[in-house]
Enzyme design. Sequence first.
Site, short mmCIF file in Angstrom:
data_model
loop_
_atom_site.label_atom_id
_atom_site.label_comp_id
_atom_site.label_asym_id
_atom_site.label_seq_id
_atom_site.Cartn_x
_atom_site.Cartn_y
_atom_site.Cartn_z
N ASP A 1 0.83 -1.21 0.00
CA ASP A 1 0.00 0.00 0.00
C ASP A 1 0.86 1.26 0.00
O ASP A 1 0.34 2.38 -0.11
CB ASP A 1 -1.02 0.00 1.15
CG ASP A 1 -0.36 -0.04 2.52
OD1 ASP A 1 0.88 -0.18 2.59
OD2 ASP A 1 -1.09 0.07 3.52
N LYS B 1 -1.07 -9.52 2.51
CA LYS B 1 -0.32 -9.08 3.70
C LYS B 1 -1.20 -8.13 4.49
O LYS B 1 -1.96 -7.36 3.90
CB LYS B 1 0.98 -8.38 3.30
CG LYS B 1 1.74 -7.81 4.49
CD LYS B 1 3.15 -7.38 4.14
CE LYS B 1 3.28 -6.01 3.55
NZ LYS B 1 2.75 -4.91 4.39
N GLU C 1 -1.22 -5.67 8.33
CA GLU C 1 -0.42 -5.11 9.43
C GLU C 1 -1.03 -5.47 10.78
O GLU C 1 -2.26 -5.52 10.91
CB GLU C 1 -0.33 -3.58 9.30
CG GLU C 1 0.48 -3.15 8.09
CD GLU C 1 0.66 -1.64 8.01
OE1 GLU C 1 0.34 -0.93 8.99
OE2 GLU C 1 1.12 -1.17 6.95
N GLU D 1 9.39 -4.27 10.12
CA GLU D 1 9.74 -2.95 9.57
C GLU D 1 10.27 -2.03 10.66
O GLU D 1 9.72 -1.96 11.77
CB GLU D 1 8.51 -2.31 8.90
CG GLU D 1 8.84 -0.91 8.35
CD GLU D 1 7.83 -0.33 7.40
OE1 GLU D 1 6.84 -1.01 7.05
OE2 GLU D 1 8.04 0.84 7.01
O1 KIV Z 1 3.58 -1.14 1.41
C1 KIV Z 1 4.78 -1.46 1.48
O2 KIV Z 1 5.62 -1.05 0.69
C2 KIV Z 1 5.18 -2.35 2.57
C3 KIV Z 1 6.64 -2.58 2.75
C4 KIV Z 1 7.17 -1.46 3.56
C5 KIV Z 1 6.91 -3.88 3.37
O3 KIV Z 1 4.36 -2.81 3.30
#
Ligand code: KIV
Length: 270
Positions: free
Chosen positions: A50, A119, A121, A188
């Site tokens: 994102d 993915k 968070e 991160e």
């Molecule tokens: O959105 C993104 O680029 C990410 C990376 C920082 C892992 O989630």
Amino acid sequence: MSTQTQTVRRTTVPQIARRKGGEPIVSLTSYHAHTAAIVDRYADFILVGDSLGMVMHGMESTIGVPLDLMIMHGRAVVRGTKKALIVVDMPFGSYEESPNVAFRNAAIVMKETGCGAIKLEGGARMAETIRFLVERGIPVMAHIGLTPQSVNVMGGFKTQGRQEAEWEHHLADARAVAEAGAFAVVLEGMVEPLAAKITKMIDIPTIGIGASAECDGQILVLEDMLGLNPWTPKFVKVYGELGPMIEDSVRRYAEEVKARTFPTEEQVYR
Ligand code: KIV
């Protein structure tokens, strides 16, 4: 005589999971079919992150990214690639409410893009959702440490784990997502000793971004490592200065158009 077409199979989620402790996992973000095709030759997985809201659409954070935008870029990247596993980020607001909402939106992302995993968070607070998705056929990559979708709660993009007192919270997050069935976890913006401790503690690969070489793999945002971001965070190594190269090309084009030296014979249909 029989002809055989050779099909290149994409890297699978179990193949990534099995890389724990082995050869480092190579990953980059991609948001565009043609750059993704280049990245595909070298990356084990490609993330449609994102961060595209910031690096492609000029947003100040990832909070405003809608699901439709993730799907549009996800489709482009799947179309442009053959080999890498494609992971698509669930944007803010599309999964936090409940496991049911997360499943509904993640299923849309997988059906519409053809990606191999999503993915999201969050650590311990997302463990129930991760388990719910994995049990229903959706592979999940977790993301802990500095979680950009929580920028307003954190009060900025801050490196995590500078005080040892914070570590237990991050260790608990790592344990929770691994136990819930995530196949890998992005770490991160965290200090090296914490990333090392998490990597040793859990049995799924850790993918670092600003989390040191102690992780099982690395990821960078493509535009950052190509020098296309006006601001470069400390953890980014700039491998190519595309910004100045683009500027020089555009300047020369503008000059040649004004001087009528472009197009020339070579570019004209007779
Ligand atoms: O959105 C993104 O680029 C990410 C990376 C920082 C892992 O989630």
